[in-house]
Design a protein around this motif. Sequence first.
Motif, PDB file in Angstrom:
ATOM      1  N   PHE A 256      34.255  30.543  46.113  1.00 55.05           N
ATOM      2  CA  PHE A 256      33.625  29.860  44.986  1.00 55.05           C
ATOM      3  C   PHE A 256      33.662  30.711  43.722  1.00 55.05           C
ATOM      4  O   PHE A 256      33.961  30.221  42.627  1.00 55.05           O
ATOM      5  N   LEU A 257      33.376  32.000  43.845  1.00 56.08           N
ATOM      6  CA  LEU A 257      33.364  32.885  42.682  1.00 56.08           C
ATOM      7  C   LEU A 257      34.746  32.983  42.054  1.00 56.08           C
ATOM      8  O   LEU A 257      34.897  32.889  40.821  1.00 56.08           O
ATOM      9  N   LEU A 258      35.783  33.145  42.887  1.00 58.52           N
ATOM     10  CA  LEU A 258      37.147  33.216  42.360  1.00 58.52           C
ATOM     11  C   LEU A 258      37.533  31.917  41.659  1.00 58.52           C
ATOM     12  O   LEU A 258      38.100  31.930  40.557  1.00 58.52           O
ATOM     13  N   PHE A 259      37.236  30.783  42.288  1.00 63.21           N
ATOM     14  CA  PHE A 259      37.637  29.497  41.717  1.00 63.21           C
ATOM     15  C   PHE A 259      36.846  29.174  40.453  1.00 63.21           C
ATOM     16  O   PHE A 259      37.388  28.587  39.508  1.00 63.21           O
ATOM     17  N   TYR A 260      35.581  29.563  40.448  1.00 66.17           N
ATOM     18  CA  TYR A 260      34.772  29.305  39.252  1.00 66.17           C
ATOM     19  C   TYR A 260      35.317  30.096  38.062  1.00 66.17           C
ATOM     20  O   TYR A 260      35.431  29.558  36.950  1.00 66.17           O
ATOM     21  N   MET A 261      35.655  31.355  38.272  1.00 66.65           N
ATOM     22  CA  MET A 261      36.198  32.163  37.182  1.00 66.65           C
ATOM     23  C   MET A 261      37.537  31.608  36.703  1.00 66.65           C
ATOM     24  O   MET A 261      37.835  31.615  35.505  1.00 66.65           O
TER      25      MET A 261
END
Length: 288
Positions: free
Chosen positions: A170-175
């Motif tokens: 989620f963190l990678l995709f959000y960024m």
Amino acid sequence: MAIVKRAEGRAYLAPLVAFLLLFLGFPALVNLIYSVSTVSFENLRSPSLSGLGNYASVLVDREFWQSVSFSMRFGILTALAECLIGLFLAIFLAPLLAKRSFLMAPLMLPLMVAPAMIGLMYRLVLHEFAGPVPYYLFLWFGDSPAFLDINNAFRTLIVVETLQWTPFAFLLFYMAYVAIPLDVREAAELDGAPWFKILWWIELPLMLPTLVIAFFIRFIDGFRVFDNVYALTGSGAGGSTTSLSIYIYQAFFKEGAIGKAVAASVMLFVASLAVLYGLNWLAGRRRR
């Protein structure tokens, strides 16, 4: 002048090269020697070379291939689940997080806990006789599945792994999602494109490198899983939840077959290196 700059560059690189040779190169060399030797805890300092017998014994071991099958299925399914859920959350929560960025902290909490602690926690929560989840399921519905038995353990492990590591994806995709230029979205909206076409034809292609990298990182991590599985079920009934890492652990510490365990670990390393090389090759083709 160029010679001086090259000399300075080598001087800067020397500590890094020395570190890699000392802490990675030397253990790797020792492991390669052990993998082609007859070695046990009694002759650990003086192993006798025996050729490729350890690799042959690993390749003909049925339990090794069972562990490879488990690790492969576990790695693929958990990586897919984590990436799909993480992508949905990144897109769905992006407007909320843009206004209230402090909500990112609680979403990252599962990453702060050690995998072994997560495994122990769920082992207590899901225990067939003492766990609160089976107790309340039996109290409310009159029955409760045995979450950690041979029939359900694989699905339970996938759920636990997915719950812990989805925040990473989620963190990678959000960024990656918030890094998409606003003018690209605005131009598509001015042309009358609906949101799902903008997502499919503009946003997802721009996020594709991050999607691929996240999938392969999570696949590699899931393929070599040890902590959660060992804490929750161990090798499981009949070896049903024996991952490749647990197979290596059992061969080394329980059987004392150090050469066989090291040979299996070398094969795991080569497989992971091949996946990373393939990922790098795909990234290079995309850049060209």
